[in-house]
Design a protein around this motif. Structure first.
Motif, mmCIF file in Angstrom:
data_model
loop_
_atom_site.group_PDB
_atom_site.id
_atom_site.type_symbol
_atom_site.label_atom_id
_atom_site.label_comp_id
_atom_site.label_asym_id
_atom_site.label_seq_id
_atom_site.Cartn_x
_atom_site.Cartn_y
_atom_site.Cartn_z
ATOM 1 N N PRO A 116 26.233 53.305 40.392
ATOM 2 C CA PRO A 116 27.450 53.267 40.529
ATOM 3 C C PRO A 116 28.510 53.180 39.569
ATOM 4 O O PRO A 116 28.215 53.109 38.433
ATOM 5 C CB PRO A 116 27.583 51.780 41.439
ATOM 6 N N MET A 117 29.723 53.746 39.844
ATOM 7 C CA MET A 117 30.922 54.101 38.734
ATOM 8 C C MET A 117 31.401 52.632 38.513
ATOM 9 O O MET A 117 31.792 51.920 39.444
ATOM 10 C CB MET A 117 31.878 55.039 39.125
ATOM 11 N N PRO A 118 31.425 52.384 37.188
ATOM 12 C CA PRO A 118 32.336 51.163 36.737
ATOM 13 C C PRO A 118 33.785 51.278 37.200
ATOM 14 O O PRO A 118 34.183 52.434 37.312
ATOM 15 C CB PRO A 118 32.091 50.863 35.209
ATOM 16 N N ARG A 119 34.468 50.023 37.314
ATOM 17 C CA ARG A 119 35.978 50.261 37.653
ATOM 18 C C ARG A 119 36.829 49.482 36.592
ATOM 19 O O ARG A 119 36.061 48.751 35.685
ATOM 20 C CB ARG A 119 36.016 49.311 39.018
ATOM 21 N N TRP A 120 37.925 50.077 36.399
ATOM 22 C CA TRP A 120 39.003 49.546 35.352
ATOM 23 C C TRP A 120 39.570 48.375 36.139
ATOM 24 O O TRP A 120 40.116 48.308 37.316
ATOM 25 C CB TRP A 120 39.903 50.332 35.062
ATOM 26 N N GLU A 121 39.867 47.217 35.526
ATOM 27 C CA GLU A 121 40.606 45.949 36.127
ATOM 28 C C GLU A 121 40.932 45.136 34.765
ATOM 29 O O GLU A 121 40.382 45.164 33.752
ATOM 30 C CB GLU A 121 39.556 45.283 36.767
ATOM 31 N N ALA A 122 42.359 44.784 34.843
ATOM 32 C CA ALA A 122 42.986 43.807 33.985
ATOM 33 C C ALA A 122 42.569 42.411 34.368
ATOM 34 O O ALA A 122 42.975 42.172 35.554
ATOM 35 C CB ALA A 122 44.325 44.040 33.908
ATOM 36 N N ALA A 151 45.408 38.439 29.543
ATOM 37 C CA ALA A 151 44.932 39.360 30.118
ATOM 38 C C ALA A 151 44.478 40.500 29.115
ATOM 39 O O ALA A 151 44.976 41.156 28.121
ATOM 40 C CB ALA A 151 46.263 40.051 30.814
ATOM 41 N N LEU A 152 43.265 41.176 29.605
ATOM 42 C CA LEU A 152 42.584 41.959 28.784
ATOM 43 C C LEU A 152 42.111 43.049 29.622
ATOM 44 O O LEU A 152 41.677 42.647 30.956
ATOM 45 C CB LEU A 152 41.340 41.292 28.131
ATOM 46 N N TRP A 172 27.464 38.287 41.064
ATOM 47 C CA TRP A 172 27.680 38.648 39.630
ATOM 48 C C TRP A 172 28.255 40.121 39.480
ATOM 49 O O TRP A 172 28.281 40.895 40.307
ATOM 50 C CB TRP A 172 26.310 38.508 38.886
ATOM 51 N N ARG A 173 28.713 40.116 37.897
ATOM 52 C CA ARG A 173 29.016 41.540 37.369
ATOM 53 C C ARG A 173 29.064 41.525 35.817
ATOM 54 O O ARG A 173 28.972 40.422 35.342
ATOM 55 C CB ARG A 173 30.506 41.636 37.945
ATOM 56 N N VAL A 174 28.822 42.545 35.315
ATOM 57 C CA VAL A 174 29.059 42.751 33.891
ATOM 58 C C VAL A 174 30.313 43.467 33.598
ATOM 59 O O VAL A 174 30.616 44.403 34.126
ATOM 60 C CB VAL A 174 27.736 43.367 33.505
ATOM 61 N N GLN A 175 30.721 43.180 32.367
ATOM 62 C CA GLN A 175 31.999 43.947 31.879
ATOM 63 C C GLN A 175 32.084 44.160 30.470
ATOM 64 O O GLN A 175 31.451 43.017 29.711
ATOM 65 C CB GLN A 175 33.141 42.999 32.354
ATOM 66 N N ILE A 176 32.772 45.000 29.863
ATOM 67 C CA ILE A 176 33.091 45.074 28.522
ATOM 68 C C ILE A 176 34.445 45.175 28.411
ATOM 69 O O ILE A 176 35.123 46.079 29.175
ATOM 70 C CB ILE A 176 32.209 46.387 27.991
ATOM 71 N N ALA A 177 35.044 44.562 27.342
ATOM 72 C CA ALA A 177 36.663 44.888 27.011
ATOM 73 C C ALA A 177 36.935 46.151 26.601
ATOM 74 O O ALA A 177 36.098 46.770 25.485
ATOM 75 C CB ALA A 177 37.000 43.814 26.186
ATOM 76 N N LEU A 178 37.973 46.693 27.093
ATOM 77 C CA LEU A 178 38.317 48.188 26.464
ATOM 78 C C LEU A 178 39.559 48.248 25.661
ATOM 79 O O LEU A 178 40.288 47.119 25.658
ATOM 80 C CB LEU A 178 38.695 49.158 27.693
ATOM 81 N N PRO A 179 39.736 49.098 24.746
ATOM 82 C CA PRO A 179 41.219 49.142 24.078
ATOM 83 C C PRO A 179 42.086 49.476 25.179
ATOM 84 O O PRO A 179 42.020 49.741 26.209
ATOM 85 C CB PRO A 179 40.987 50.399 23.261
ATOM 86 N N VAL A 180 43.336 48.973 24.799
ATOM 87 C CA VAL A 180 44.368 49.109 25.864
ATOM 88 C C VAL A 180 44.766 50.408 26.278
ATOM 89 O O VAL A 180 45.376 50.853 27.312
ATOM 90 C CB VAL A 180 45.749 48.408 25.290
ATOM 91 N N TRP A 181 44.610 51.559 25.477
ATOM 92 C CA TRP A 181 44.830 52.995 25.928
ATOM 93 C C TRP A 181 43.757 53.472 26.651
ATOM 94 O O TRP A 181 43.985 54.441 27.435
ATOM 95 C CB TRP A 181 44.919 53.789 24.301
#
Length: 209
Positions: A134-140, A34-35, A104-113
């Motif tokens: 549009p605003m990106p969303r956070w998801e694990a 999980a990232l 489709w969607r694009v995404q970039i991994a974030l630091p856990v903080w």
């Protein structure tokens, strides 16, 4: 999902290499934990213009987070690559490369903080540059067991690899796809020639019924 349930790739260099620096030209199995991601959903046919525009917007939106990560980590900071996830109502369109029918969607991994609240703050800081994007969303995201393959060359040349994955490798190994098809773009396409671009393709899998 709580932070302690997410994997921090900045602290696990071996896993970082496994997920983002595989051997070239072979199918390999990896277990993706999980990232946390910043995600921007696509709104048009996934061609170079639409995906490129979304990638630019996503990098802009998370710029304050990237700046903070550099300040925290210094020389050991590694810029995470942009990733694209693709799926279709008819999975046959996915396997045959019919991108005009893909979602489709694009995404970039974030630091856990960098949680959802921090992402919202980052977007707010960059709103003037983002305009009406549009605003990106956070998801694990937890993909689990996947098959991946490192391709070097133009993304237009990926179709034979995709066909081999779905019509040769997976059936031969008694596996089937589950979830979205995944491309990870390891290079900045504006700085690397098409023949030298590195792309990881990744597909979550399960044993065939």
């Amino acid at each position: 999902m709580a932070h302690d349930e997410l994997t921090d790739l900045t602290q696990d260099r071996a896993l970082l290499r496994t997920l983002y620096a595989p051997r070239k030209g072979i199918f390999e199995t990896v277990d993706v934990p999980a990232l946390p991601f910043a995600i921007l959903d696509g709104k048009a046919v996934p061609d170079q213009d639409s995906v490129g525009t979304a990638i630019k917007a996503l990098y802009t939106a998370i710029y304050p987070i990237r700046r903070e990560a550099r300040a925290r980590m210094g020389k050991v900071f590694v810029e995470p690559p942009v990733e694209g996830l693709y799926w279709a109502e008819d999975m046959g369109d996915l396997a045959t490369g019919r991108r005009d029918r893909w979602k489709w969607r694009v995404q970039i991994a974030l630091p856990v903080w960098a949680d959802a609240r921090r992402l919202d703050k980052s977007v707010a800081e960059m709103r003037s540059e983002l305009g009406e994007t549009p605003m990106p969303r956070w998801e694990a995201v937890h993909e689990g067991v996947c098959v991946q393959y490192l391709h070097v060359g133009q993304t237009n040349d990926l179709e034979p690899v995709i066909r081999s994955l779905y019509f040769d490798y997976l059936p031969k190994e008694g596996l089937e796809p589950v979830g979205a098809y995944h491309e990870i773009y390891l290079d900045d396409f504006q700085r690397v020639t098409p023949a030298s671009r590195k792309t990881i393709i990744r597909q979550p899998i399960r044993k065939s019924a």
